[in-house]
Motif scaffolding. Structure first.
Motif, PDB file in Angstrom:
ATOM      1  N   VAL A   4      -0.023   7.433  -8.582  1.00 60.48           N
ATOM      2  CA  VAL A   4      -1.391   7.098  -8.826  1.00 60.48           C
ATOM      3  C   VAL A   4      -2.120   7.448  -7.652  1.00 60.48           C
ATOM      4  N   PRO A   5      -3.395   7.393  -7.914  1.00 67.21           N
ATOM      5  CA  PRO A   5      -4.452   7.869  -6.935  1.00 67.21           C
ATOM      6  C   PRO A   5      -4.201   6.587  -5.681  1.00 67.21           C
ATOM      7  N   GLU A   6      -4.435   7.167  -4.215  1.00 68.22           N
ATOM      8  CA  GLU A   6      -4.347   6.193  -3.334  1.00 68.22           C
ATOM      9  C   GLU A   6      -5.568   5.311  -3.398  1.00 68.22           C
ATOM     10  N   ALA A   7      -6.874   5.737  -4.059  1.00 71.69           N
ATOM     11  CA  ALA A   7      -7.863   4.798  -4.316  1.00 71.69           C
ATOM     12  C   ALA A   7      -8.947   5.547  -5.046  1.00 71.69           C
ATOM     13  N   ILE A   8      -9.786   4.829  -5.594  1.00 68.95           N
ATOM     14  CA  ILE A   8     -10.852   5.294  -6.534  1.00 68.95           C
ATOM     15  C   ILE A   8     -12.241   4.739  -6.024  1.00 68.95           C
ATOM     16  N   THR A   9     -13.004   5.784  -5.661  1.00 64.77           N
ATOM     17  CA  THR A   9     -14.552   5.329  -5.220  1.00 64.77           C
ATOM     18  C   THR A   9     -15.628   5.664  -6.114  1.00 64.77           C
ATOM     19  N   LEU A  10     -16.246   4.548  -6.237  1.00 62.19           N
ATOM     20  CA  LEU A  10     -17.477   4.870  -7.286  1.00 62.19           C
ATOM     21  C   LEU A  10     -18.793   4.637  -6.369  1.00 62.19           C
ATOM     22  N   TYR A  11     -19.811   5.264  -6.839  1.00 62.54           N
ATOM     23  CA  TYR A  11     -20.868   5.851  -6.097  1.00 62.54           C
ATOM     24  C   TYR A  11     -22.222   5.183  -6.923  1.00 62.54           C
ATOM     25  N   SER A  12     -23.077   4.225  -6.440  1.00 61.13           N
ATOM     26  CA  SER A  12     -24.240   3.786  -7.485  1.00 61.13           C
ATOM     27  C   SER A  12     -25.126   2.981  -6.424  1.00 61.13           C
ATOM     28  N   ARG A  13     -26.456   3.664  -6.731  1.00 61.24           N
ATOM     29  CA  ARG A  13     -27.644   3.089  -6.152  1.00 61.24           C
ATOM     30  C   ARG A  13     -27.459   3.286  -4.618  1.00 61.24           C
ATOM     31  N   GLY A  14     -26.906   4.232  -4.093  1.00 63.34           N
ATOM     32  CA  GLY A  14     -26.756   4.422  -2.585  1.00 63.34           C
ATOM     33  C   GLY A  14     -25.598   3.585  -1.990  1.00 63.34           C
ATOM     34  N   GLN A  15     -24.712   3.025  -2.815  1.00 62.50           N
ATOM     35  CA  GLN A  15     -23.869   2.123  -2.126  1.00 62.50           C
ATOM     36  C   GLN A  15     -22.102   2.732  -2.993  1.00 62.50           C
ATOM     37  N   CYS A  16     -21.278   2.378  -2.134  1.00 61.97           N
ATOM     38  CA  CYS A  16     -19.768   2.800  -2.378  1.00 61.97           C
ATOM     39  C   CYS A  16     -18.945   1.649  -2.779  1.00 61.97           C
ATOM     40  N   HIS A  17     -18.265   1.799  -3.707  1.00 58.72           N
ATOM     41  CA  HIS A  17     -17.452   0.732  -4.019  1.00 58.72           C
ATOM     42  C   HIS A  17     -15.866   1.357  -4.247  1.00 58.72           C
ATOM     43  N   ARG A  18     -14.785   0.699  -3.617  1.00 58.12           N
ATOM     44  CA  ARG A  18     -13.435   1.270  -3.506  1.00 58.12           C
ATOM     45  C   ARG A  18     -12.663   0.292  -4.472  1.00 58.12           C
ATOM     46  N   LEU A  19     -11.956   1.066  -5.515  1.00 53.39           N
ATOM     47  CA  LEU A  19     -11.044   0.307  -6.297  1.00 53.39           C
ATOM     48  C   LEU A  19      -9.694   0.627  -6.028  1.00 53.39           C
ATOM     49  N   ARG A  20      -8.662  -0.232  -6.023  1.00 58.54           N
ATOM     50  CA  ARG A  20      -7.449  -0.453  -5.270  1.00 58.54           C
ATOM     51  C   ARG A  20      -6.490  -0.369  -6.737  1.00 58.54           C
ATOM     52  N   PRO A  21      -5.566   0.048  -6.351  1.00 60.68           N
ATOM     53  CA  PRO A  21      -4.358  -0.161  -7.415  1.00 60.68           C
ATOM     54  C   PRO A  21      -3.986  -1.354  -7.554  1.00 60.68           C
ATOM     55  N   GLY A  22      -3.849  -1.683  -8.935  1.00 58.54           N
ATOM     56  CA  GLY A  22      -3.401  -2.940  -9.648  1.00 58.54           C
ATOM     57  C   GLY A  22      -4.434  -3.548 -10.077  1.00 58.54           C
ATOM     58  N   GLU A  23      -5.894  -3.298  -9.942  1.00 58.40           N
ATOM     59  CA  GLU A  23      -7.061  -3.732 -10.293  1.00 58.40           C
ATOM     60  C   GLU A  23      -7.229  -3.345 -11.778  1.00 58.40           C
ATOM     61  N   THR A  24      -8.257  -4.125 -12.598  1.00 56.12           N
ATOM     62  CA  THR A  24      -8.254  -3.591 -14.008  1.00 56.12           C
ATOM     63  C   THR A  24      -8.947  -2.426 -14.015  1.00 56.12           C
ATOM     64  N   ASP A  25     -10.128  -2.079 -13.159  1.00 58.31           N
ATOM     65  CA  ASP A  25     -11.090  -1.065 -13.436  1.00 58.31           C
ATOM     66  C   ASP A  25     -10.147   0.079 -12.689  1.00 58.31           C
ATOM     67  N   PHE A  26      -9.548   0.037 -11.771  1.00 64.63           N
ATOM     68  CA  PHE A  26      -8.849   1.096 -11.235  1.00 64.63           C
ATOM     69  C   PHE A  26      -7.858   1.672 -12.255  1.00 64.63           C
ATOM     70  N   ASN A  27      -6.996   0.997 -13.108  1.00 62.01           N
ATOM     71  CA  ASN A  27      -6.107   1.378 -14.164  1.00 62.01           C
ATOM     72  C   ASN A  27      -7.003   2.049 -15.121  1.00 62.01           C
ATOM     73  N   LEU A  28      -8.320   1.665 -15.416  1.00 66.62           N
ATOM     74  CA  LEU A  28      -9.102   2.358 -16.656  1.00 66.62           C
ATOM     75  C   LEU A  28      -9.456   3.791 -16.158  1.00 66.62           C
ATOM     76  N   PHE A  29      -9.931   3.784 -15.047  1.00 65.07           N
ATOM     77  CA  PHE A  29     -10.480   5.126 -14.403  1.00 65.07           C
ATOM     78  C   PHE A  29      -9.505   6.009 -14.343  1.00 65.07           C
ATOM     79  N   TRP A  30      -8.010   5.577 -13.786  1.00 63.08           N
ATOM     80  CA  TRP A  30      -7.011   6.298 -13.810  1.00 63.08           C
ATOM     81  C   TRP A  30      -6.464   6.906 -14.891  1.00 63.08           C
TER      82      TRP A  30
END
Length: 438
Positions: free
Chosen positions: A55-81
């Motif tokens: 699985v990815p080490e991490a997933i990063t989302l970019y929105s309105r000049g901000q960065c958000h890091r998703l980590r393995p095990g989170e619901t959103d992480f699983n959806l994007f992966w």
């Protein structure tokens, strides 16, 4: 009368001949053949498919000049992966979607998936099977209205651009639009160059770096050692148990050996086969599949076990030839558990050379939250420690949150990589955890 006796003797000889022939063809097999052909493989569980092994080490989302890091095990992480993985599997012929020009300047960066270790690509993999073999380090998605581009950044430094078909553009855009970030997922992107700290201290960065800033506290976990079926475990390593000697150590551990291979059970397990014949290494995908089989055979998979490192036959281990090396770490709330914990395997095409497994399971109720100091304050402490050793203006390579194993407790730590060295500091006291040495 004599003729009857001769006939009887002849008949007896014929019967004896038939009996001996029957014994030769259908009688008992030699003992060595019986052991070899009668052996049934023993394992803890069936090997996992390739899609479940990395699985990815991490997933990063970019929105309105901000960065958000998703980590393995989170619901959103699983959806994007899951969406991204399925897309890479369905785009079996990526040549149809290669895009020669860069995406328009107004195309926005939506999200990216970082892979460490890399994601295998090509005919031997399940991802982008129609292209040549490769290893994906990062997948970045850019978007302009209803169009999406995928930038494939490989471990070798090459990059390619795909214009995604309308169906996948729509699905990824909809998934991105539904994302609602949580405060603890917030990160700060540090630009390349010098980062000034207080008291005249500074660090240098040779590339942009993401650092978590939204986490104010982390749970402290009490752990218990993994318990494995000893008899089943012994059967997975030793075919003939009659040849195995058992030696009990003073500390309560046990050593098992048949003269060629050895297994120690105590604090985790250690297996070695130093006399295994040297042979060639494996390509990246084959090394990944083999590593997964070894985990399944010798102990099985536990929840939240993540592959952290895979070297496919390009590194030497003393006495092993060109051995592959694979390492797993347990994750607690998406953060790796460092210290004397995890799984480390050396192997090659000829078999298993060594196997170290020492895993822990969290108790049901986590402990109280531990404060997480702001990252600049942590950097100041780390730079001060390095200055005492004569290092000035250090290069900051990585800075993440993690857990460290103290006895049978997991304590939150900052993991900082400066000038090629790793420093661990407790998130609240900013002192090294007990038992850790630089």
């Amino acid at each position: 009368m004599k003729e009857r006796i001769k006939s009887a003797l002849l008949l007896l000889l014929v019967l004896c001949s038939l009996f001996l022939t029957q014994q030769l063809w259908f009688g008992r097999r030699p003992a060595e053949m019986t052991v070899e052909n009668g052996y049934e493989p023993v394992y803890f569980e069936e090997p996992r498919p390739l899609s479940q092994m990395i699985v990815p080490e991490a997933i990063t989302l970019y929105s309105r000049g901000q960065c958000h890091r998703l980590r393995p095990g989170e619901t959103d992480f699983n959806l994007f992966w899951e969406k991204s993985s399925t897309m890479l599997q369905e785009l079996a012929e990526p040549g149809y979607y290669y895009y020669a020009e860069p995406p328009p300047p107004e195309a926005e960066r939506c999200f990216s998936l970082q892979f460490e270790p890399s994601l295998p690509l090509g005919p031997e993999s399940i991802w982008l099977k129609g292209r040549s073999s490769g290893a994906l380090a990062e997948l970045e998605i850019r978007r302009l209205e209803d169009r999406c581009w995928a930038i494939l950044k490989e471990s070798a430094g090459d990059a390619s651009l795909l214009l995604l078909p309308p169906g996948w553009s729509t699905e990824l855009a909809a998934l991105y639009d539904r994302f609602a970030p949580a405060p603890e997922q917030l990160c700060e992107e540090l630009p390349e160059g010098e980062l000034s700290l207080s008291r005249g201290l500074a660090v240098n960065l040779d590339a942009p770096l993401l650092v978590p800033v939204g986490v104010s506290s982390l749970k402290r976990f009490s752990l218990k050692p993994e318990r494995l079926d000893r008899e089943l475990l012994l059967k997975t390593f030793f075919i003939n148990r009659n040849l195995v000697r058992e030696i009990e150590e003073k500390d309560g551990g046990f050593i098992y050996t048949d003269g060629e291979q050895g297994l120690r059970l105590g604090r985790g397990l250690d297996y070695s086969h130093p006399r295994l014949e040297k042979t060639a290494g494996l390509d990246y995908t084959a090394a990944l599949l083999t590593a997964g089989k070894l985990i399944s055979y010798h102990g099985g998979w536990v929840k939240n076990l993540r592959l952290q490192m895979l070297a496919g036959g390009d590194e030497e281990k003393e006495g092993s030839g060109r051995a592959c090396r694979a390492q797993w770490r347990s994750l607690l709330d998406g953060y790796p558990l460092l210290g004397d914990s995890g799984v480390l395997i050396y192997y090659h095409h000829g078999g298993l050379l060594s196997y170290r497994r020492n895993l822990y399971e969290p108790l049901e109720q986590p402990g109280d939250g531990v404060a997480v100091a702001e990252f600049r304050k942590v950097l100041e402490k780390a730079v001060t420690l390095l200055e005492e050793e004569g290092a000035a203006g250090p290069l900051l390579e990585r800075m993440e949150l993690a857990y460290y194993l103290e006895g049978e407790e997991a304590v939150p730590v900052w993991q900082i990589h400066l000038n090629g060295r790793e420093l661990l500091l407790k998130t609240d006291e900013l002192v090294p955890p007990e038992g850790w040495e630089p």
